[in-house]
Design a protein around this motif. Structure first.
Motif, mmCIF file in Angstrom:
data_model
loop_
_atom_site.group_PDB
_atom_site.id
_atom_site.type_symbol
_atom_site.label_atom_id
_atom_site.label_comp_id
_atom_site.label_asym_id
_atom_site.label_seq_id
_atom_site.Cartn_x
_atom_site.Cartn_y
_atom_site.Cartn_z
ATOM 1 N N SER A 17 -16.408 52.489 10.727
ATOM 2 C CA SER A 17 -15.883 51.888 11.965
ATOM 3 C C SER A 17 -15.657 50.389 11.775
ATOM 4 C CB SER A 17 -16.903 52.123 13.094
ATOM 5 O OG SER A 17 -16.534 51.455 14.277
ATOM 6 N N ILE A 19 -15.182 46.612 11.130
ATOM 7 C CA ILE A 19 -14.942 45.790 9.935
ATOM 8 C C ILE A 19 -15.020 46.647 8.670
ATOM 9 C CG2 ILE A 19 -15.828 43.875 8.527
ATOM 10 C CD1 ILE A 19 -17.071 42.716 11.127
ATOM 11 N N ASP A 38 -22.011 55.219 5.415
ATOM 12 C CA ASP A 38 -22.271 55.101 6.856
ATOM 13 C C ASP A 38 -23.332 56.115 7.246
ATOM 14 O OD1 ASP A 38 -20.278 53.605 9.177
ATOM 15 O OD2 ASP A 38 -21.799 55.014 9.898
ATOM 16 N N ALA A 65 -25.668 57.615 4.551
ATOM 17 C CA ALA A 65 -26.949 56.955 4.255
ATOM 18 C C ALA A 65 -27.317 56.002 5.382
ATOM 19 C CB ALA A 65 -26.860 56.185 2.943
ATOM 20 N N ASP A 66 -28.619 55.837 5.557
ATOM 21 C CA ASP A 66 -29.155 54.894 6.536
ATOM 22 C C ASP A 66 -29.652 53.678 5.757
ATOM 23 O OD1 ASP A 66 -30.712 53.431 8.268
ATOM 24 O OD2 ASP A 66 -31.764 55.160 9.116
ATOM 25 N N VAL A 67 -29.019 52.523 5.969
ATOM 26 C CA VAL A 67 -29.342 51.351 5.146
ATOM 27 C C VAL A 67 -30.733 50.784 5.424
ATOM 28 C CG1 VAL A 67 -26.918 50.666 4.861
ATOM 29 C CG2 VAL A 67 -28.251 49.699 6.761
ATOM 30 N N ASN A 93 -22.521 45.356 5.168
ATOM 31 C CA ASN A 93 -21.840 45.083 6.434
ATOM 32 C C ASN A 93 -22.430 45.849 7.621
ATOM 33 O OD1 ASN A 93 -19.402 44.468 8.208
ATOM 34 N ND2 ASN A 93 -19.259 46.703 7.978
ATOM 35 N N THR A 154 -22.678 40.614 5.931
ATOM 36 C CA THR A 154 -22.114 40.266 7.244
ATOM 37 C C THR A 154 -23.199 39.658 8.116
ATOM 38 O OG1 THR A 154 -20.533 42.071 7.062
ATOM 39 C CG2 THR A 154 -20.793 41.075 9.221
ATOM 40 N N ALA A 155 -23.048 38.363 8.396
ATOM 41 C CA ALA A 155 -23.925 37.700 9.375
ATOM 42 C C ALA A 155 -23.154 37.675 10.690
ATOM 43 C CB ALA A 155 -24.297 36.310 8.879
ATOM 44 N N TYR A 170 -30.820 40.388 17.869
ATOM 45 C CA TYR A 170 -29.594 40.360 17.059
ATOM 46 C C TYR A 170 -29.372 38.971 16.464
ATOM 47 C CZ TYR A 170 -24.657 40.892 15.805
ATOM 48 O OH TYR A 170 -23.463 40.931 15.131
ATOM 49 N N LYS A 174 -29.344 37.910 12.429
ATOM 50 C CA LYS A 174 -28.196 37.348 11.712
ATOM 51 C C LYS A 174 -28.551 35.993 11.090
ATOM 52 C CE LYS A 174 -25.487 40.811 12.255
ATOM 53 N NZ LYS A 174 -25.091 41.623 11.103
ATOM 54 N N LEU A 203 -15.491 40.195 18.142
ATOM 55 C CA LEU A 203 -14.386 41.079 17.737
ATOM 56 C C LEU A 203 -14.230 42.245 18.700
ATOM 57 C CD1 LEU A 203 -15.290 41.515 13.957
ATOM 58 C CD2 LEU A 203 -13.844 39.750 14.966
ATOM 59 N N THR A 205 -14.412 45.401 18.473
ATOM 60 C CA THR A 205 -14.877 46.618 17.800
ATOM 61 C C THR A 205 -15.886 47.303 18.723
ATOM 62 O OG1 THR A 205 -16.782 45.597 16.751
ATOM 63 C CG2 THR A 205 -14.697 45.486 15.533
ATOM 64 N N LEU A 207 -18.940 47.891 18.410
ATOM 65 C CA LEU A 207 -20.243 47.204 18.495
ATOM 66 C C LEU A 207 -20.282 46.210 19.642
ATOM 67 C CD1 LEU A 207 -22.536 45.936 15.748
ATOM 68 C CD2 LEU A 207 -21.503 44.189 17.172
HETATM 69 P P1 NAD Z 1 -19.033 48.923 14.433
HETATM 70 O O1 NAD Z 1 -20.050 49.424 15.380
HETATM 71 O O2 NAD Z 1 -17.591 49.122 14.715
HETATM 72 O O3 NAD Z 1 -19.347 49.477 12.967
HETATM 73 C C1 NAD Z 1 -20.638 49.474 12.440
HETATM 74 C C2 NAD Z 1 -20.814 50.690 11.540
HETATM 75 O O4 NAD Z 1 -22.128 50.609 10.944
HETATM 76 C C3 NAD Z 1 -20.754 52.025 12.301
HETATM 77 O O5 NAD Z 1 -19.856 52.924 11.674
HETATM 78 C C4 NAD Z 1 -22.184 52.548 12.247
HETATM 79 O O6 NAD Z 1 -22.277 53.962 12.203
HETATM 80 C C5 NAD Z 1 -22.695 51.910 10.960
HETATM 81 N N1 NAD Z 1 -24.156 51.820 10.933
HETATM 82 C C6 NAD Z 1 -24.976 51.456 11.957
HETATM 83 N N2 NAD Z 1 -26.244 51.545 11.569
HETATM 84 C C7 NAD Z 1 -26.246 51.980 10.282
HETATM 85 C C8 NAD Z 1 -27.269 52.285 9.353
HETATM 86 N N3 NAD Z 1 -28.558 52.174 9.675
HETATM 87 N N4 NAD Z 1 -26.908 52.702 8.110
HETATM 88 C C9 NAD Z 1 -25.603 52.835 7.776
HETATM 89 N N5 NAD Z 1 -24.597 52.588 8.633
HETATM 90 C C10 NAD Z 1 -24.919 52.159 9.869
HETATM 91 O O7 NAD Z 1 -19.352 47.367 14.298
HETATM 92 P P2 NAD Z 1 -18.586 46.128 13.617
HETATM 93 O O8 NAD Z 1 -18.194 45.213 14.707
HETATM 94 O O9 NAD Z 1 -17.590 46.564 12.639
HETATM 95 O O10 NAD Z 1 -19.827 45.455 12.892
HETATM 96 C C11 NAD Z 1 -19.954 45.360 11.500
HETATM 97 C C12 NAD Z 1 -20.851 44.177 11.189
HETATM 98 O O11 NAD Z 1 -20.269 42.987 11.738
HETATM 99 C C13 NAD Z 1 -22.243 44.271 11.792
HETATM 100 O O12 NAD Z 1 -23.191 43.788 10.867
HETATM 101 C C14 NAD Z 1 -22.173 43.344 12.987
HETATM 102 O O13 NAD Z 1 -23.420 42.836 13.350
HETATM 103 C C15 NAD Z 1 -21.246 42.280 12.455
HETATM 104 N N6 NAD Z 1 -20.592 41.444 13.463
HETATM 105 C C16 NAD Z 1 -19.810 42.018 14.423
HETATM 106 C C17 NAD Z 1 -19.214 41.198 15.383
HETATM 107 C C18 NAD Z 1 -18.384 41.772 16.497
HETATM 108 O O14 NAD Z 1 -18.038 41.040 17.420
HETATM 109 N N7 NAD Z 1 -18.037 43.047 16.454
HETATM 110 C C19 NAD Z 1 -19.387 39.811 15.324
HETATM 111 C C20 NAD Z 1 -20.172 39.273 14.322
HETATM 112 C C21 NAD Z 1 -20.772 40.102 13.388
#
Ligand code: NAD
Length: 266
Positions: A17, A19, A38, A65-67, A93, A154-155, A170, A174, A203, A205, A207
């Motif tokens: 999903s 990024i 993921d 996988a669960d990171v 990420n 990814t911070a 959160y 970060k 963003l 997205t 999240l």
């Molecule tokens: P998203 O929710 O669209 O995607 C995150 C993905 O990570 C999902 O597919 C989810 O299933 C997967 N995931 C969650 N927990 C997991 C785990 N334990 N093991 C493996 N996979 C796991 O979110 P995004 O916006 O693309 O976020 C990606 C990164 O960017 C994150 O680290 C988030 O904190 C960071 N970020 C996002 C934003 C924003 O505004 N969206 C801003 C700054 C930073």
């Protein structure tokens, strides 16, 4: 200029999903073979299928996988090296923003622990096993040099400044990702392993949109954004591509902001 990652091997977490999804497609477009990780199996299979359809010249493997679990992270790196023979790019990420995360008075220990386990420990494990794998990458022209690799964590902009809508666990997580990135960059620079943080702004997205779940919350965030809009995941993926490729060969330990100017105006 497609081909900036020709024949490189990249592992991307959160590839189902946002990024991670955009980055998986972009890295594949640039010629990298990609290990897609993921916790959501259906989502990661979908990314794998898209890459197969759009970029038949590269290989991808989907890994559920669960990171936050060390054994899973060790295993996903091993699967990548077994399949592709090396690991050049690690994009740590995957992350969460718990919908109930709030200020210091309201955030609960279970939310804090869950957030830290995924966002901080997950990055630690990812860096640990990536470094071990990158050290074994074939040497450079028989000179005994490691070819090293690029690790991107990814911070967030909140690692550098406070957020208008509170999300204490959160934000703390970060900040930890950025601090860890800087130290790892120092420690591993002479091995040819670069470690950088990418710091996205808000963003569009799942999240963030799930977190800012009312118009009022969205407006509170939007008012700070100089461009008057949320960013797109692809705009961050392009920043990650720069950090992954040799275009950034003299860049390590940085907090690479892709925030639409937010940090200059906050
Ligand atoms: P998203 O929710 O669209 O995607 C995150 C993905 O990570 C999902 O597919 C989810 O299933 C997967 N995931 C969650 N927990 C997991 C785990 N334990 N093991 C493996 N996979 C796991 O979110 P995004 O916006 O693309 O976020 C990606 C990164 O960017 C994150 O680290 C988030 O904190 C960071 N970020 C996002 C934003 C924003 O505004 N969206 C801003 C700054 C930073």
């Amino acid at each position: 200029m497609p081909g900036r990652l020709l024949s490189r091997v990249a592992l991307i977490t959160g590839a189902g999903s946002g990024i991670g999804l955009e980055c998986s497609l972009l890295f594949a477009q640039e010629g990298a073979h990609v290990a897609l990780v993921d916790v959501n199996e259906q989502a990661v299979q979908k990314t794998h299928k898209l890459i197969g359809e759009r970029y038949p010249n590269v290989k991808s493997i989907p890994i559920k996988a669960d990171v936050s679990k060390e054994e899973s992270v060790k295993d996903m790196v091993e699967q990548t090296v077994t399949t592709f023979g090396r690991l050049d790019i690690m994009f740590n990420n995957a992350g969460i923003m718990h919908p109930e995360d709030d200020n210091a008075l309201n955030t609960e220990e279970r939310i804090w622990d869950l957030t830290m386990n995924i966002n901080v420990k997950g990055v630690w494990w990812g860096c640990k096993y990536a470094i071990l794998a990158m050290r074994k990458n074939p040497t450079d022209e028989g000179k005994g040099l490691h070819t090293g690799g690029s690790i991107i964590n990814t911070a967030s902009f909140v690692a550098l400044m406070g957020a208008a809508t509170p999300q204490l666990a959160y934000t703390a997580s970060k900040g930890a990702v950025l601090a860890m990135t800087r130290e790892l960059a120092m420690v591993h620079a002479r091995e040819g392993i670069r470690v950088n943080a990418i710091c996205p702004g808000p963003l569009k997205t799942p999240l963030l949109m799930d977190f800012l779940n009312t118009d009022e919350k969205k407006q509170r965030r939007l008012v700070h954004l100089p461009m008057g809009r949320f960013g797109e995941a692809i705009e961050v993926a392009r920043g990650a591509l720069f950090l992954a490729s040799d275009d950034s060969s003299y860049v390590t330990g940085t907090d690479f902001l892709v925030d639409g100017g937010l940090s200059s105006c906050y």
